[in-house]
Design a protein around this motif. Structure first.
Motif, mmCIF file in Angstrom:
data_model
loop_
_atom_site.group_PDB
_atom_site.id
_atom_site.type_symbol
_atom_site.label_atom_id
_atom_site.label_comp_id
_atom_site.label_asym_id
_atom_site.label_seq_id
_atom_site.Cartn_x
_atom_site.Cartn_y
_atom_site.Cartn_z
ATOM 1 N N UNK A 119 0.759 -1.277 -0.058
ATOM 2 C CA UNK A 119 0.012 0.037 0.116
ATOM 3 C C UNK A 119 0.822 1.233 0.038
ATOM 4 N N UNK A 120 0.243 2.286 -0.597
ATOM 5 C CA UNK A 120 1.073 3.696 -0.492
ATOM 6 C C UNK A 120 0.100 4.642 0.152
ATOM 7 N N UNK A 121 0.612 5.442 1.062
ATOM 8 C CA UNK A 121 0.004 6.339 1.906
ATOM 9 C C UNK A 121 0.594 7.654 1.407
ATOM 10 N N UNK A 122 -0.412 8.799 1.020
ATOM 11 C CA UNK A 122 0.017 9.963 0.882
ATOM 12 C C UNK A 122 -0.710 11.045 2.030
ATOM 13 N N UNK A 123 0.052 11.992 2.734
ATOM 14 C CA UNK A 123 -0.777 12.875 3.278
ATOM 15 C C UNK A 123 -0.548 14.302 2.746
ATOM 16 N N UNK A 124 -1.365 15.068 2.617
ATOM 17 C CA UNK A 124 -1.381 16.422 2.408
ATOM 18 C C UNK A 124 -1.925 17.402 3.399
ATOM 19 N N UNK A 125 -1.432 18.430 3.834
ATOM 20 C CA UNK A 125 -1.805 19.532 4.791
ATOM 21 C C UNK A 125 -1.518 20.863 4.303
#
Length: 235
Positions: A119-125
């Motif tokens: 799985x790939x996880x991306x966070x943006x804030x």
């Protein structure tokens, strides 16, 4: 099916600076639906450090109508040709927590997954600038947790001044990523991520924040001499 991509490359600093100032636009890039360009940071680096804004290393997170649009961008767009010399992963969207104004139509859940698949996880804030000191206090331990976790095959952070930050991580399995998030990993101080999330809920660090989960479909190129970053895509 729309395709998401995450790109890593090492262009000239002027290329990164130009992309930070103006990312590829939907109106002038056929098949592009959204793009975010960022300069890489080293996870866990000191706050005042060249590693906190690496203009020789760029990341781009993007959404496309289809894979043909990705191929066209990499072959024909000025920035795309530089990104083609690096590494990228193509992904299918699965899950989101919270929401970004730039991606308003993503459902909370778009598919099922096997706990044993990668799985790939991306966070943006988008940061609240007055909350940055608090964010660094709680966020740096999480950076080190993800960076050093045995289940992550690649983990990095990126930023676009003054207030956009992102993290990107590739995990051997969904199970290992979820154990990290919940504080159940067999590593020192496993609850660092869970504790930071409690603090964020108490008083948010961000104007907006989203965590996105993806199924990796294919990876292309190499990053700092590495390929096969998503293990099971290579048997």
């Amino acid at each position: 099916m729309t395709i998401f991509t995450f790109h890593l490359a090492e262009p000239r600093p002027s290329t990164t600076a130009g992309a930070l100032w103006k990312a590829p636009s939907v109106s002038s890039t056929p098949g592009l639906r959204y793009a975010e360009c960022l300069a890489l940071m080293r996870l866990g680096a000191p706050t005042v450090s060249p590693d906190r804004l690496q203009l020789r290393r760029i990341a781009m997170f993007a959404r496309w109508e289809d894979e043909a649009a990705v191929e066209r961008f990499l072959a024909e767009h000025r920035l795309g040709r530089e990104l083609a010399a690096g590494w990228h992963v193509r992904m299918q969207f699965l899950r989101r927590w919270s929401r970004l104004a730039a991606l308003p139509d993503l459902p909370a859940k778009a598919g099922e997954w096997d706990p044993a698949e990668p799985v790939v996880a991306v966070t943006l804030a988008r940061m609240r600038l007055l909350e940055v000191p608090r964010f660094l206090k709680w966020g740096k331990p999480v950076e080190r947790l993800v960076r050093d976790h045995p289940g992550a095959t690649l983990a990095l952070a990126a930023m676009r001044p003054p207030r956009t930050i992102s993290t990107f991580s590739v995990w051997r399995t969904v199970r290992e990523m979820e154990e990290m998030v919940r504080g159940h990993s067999g590593v020192p101080e496993p609850d660092r991520h869970a504790a930071a999330m409690v603090e964020r809920r108490r008083r948010d660090f961000h104007h907006e924040f989203a965590t996105l989960r993806f199924r990796p479909l294919s990876e292309h190129g190499s990053w700092q001499g590495r390929s096969g970053i998503v293990p099971t895509l290579h048997g």
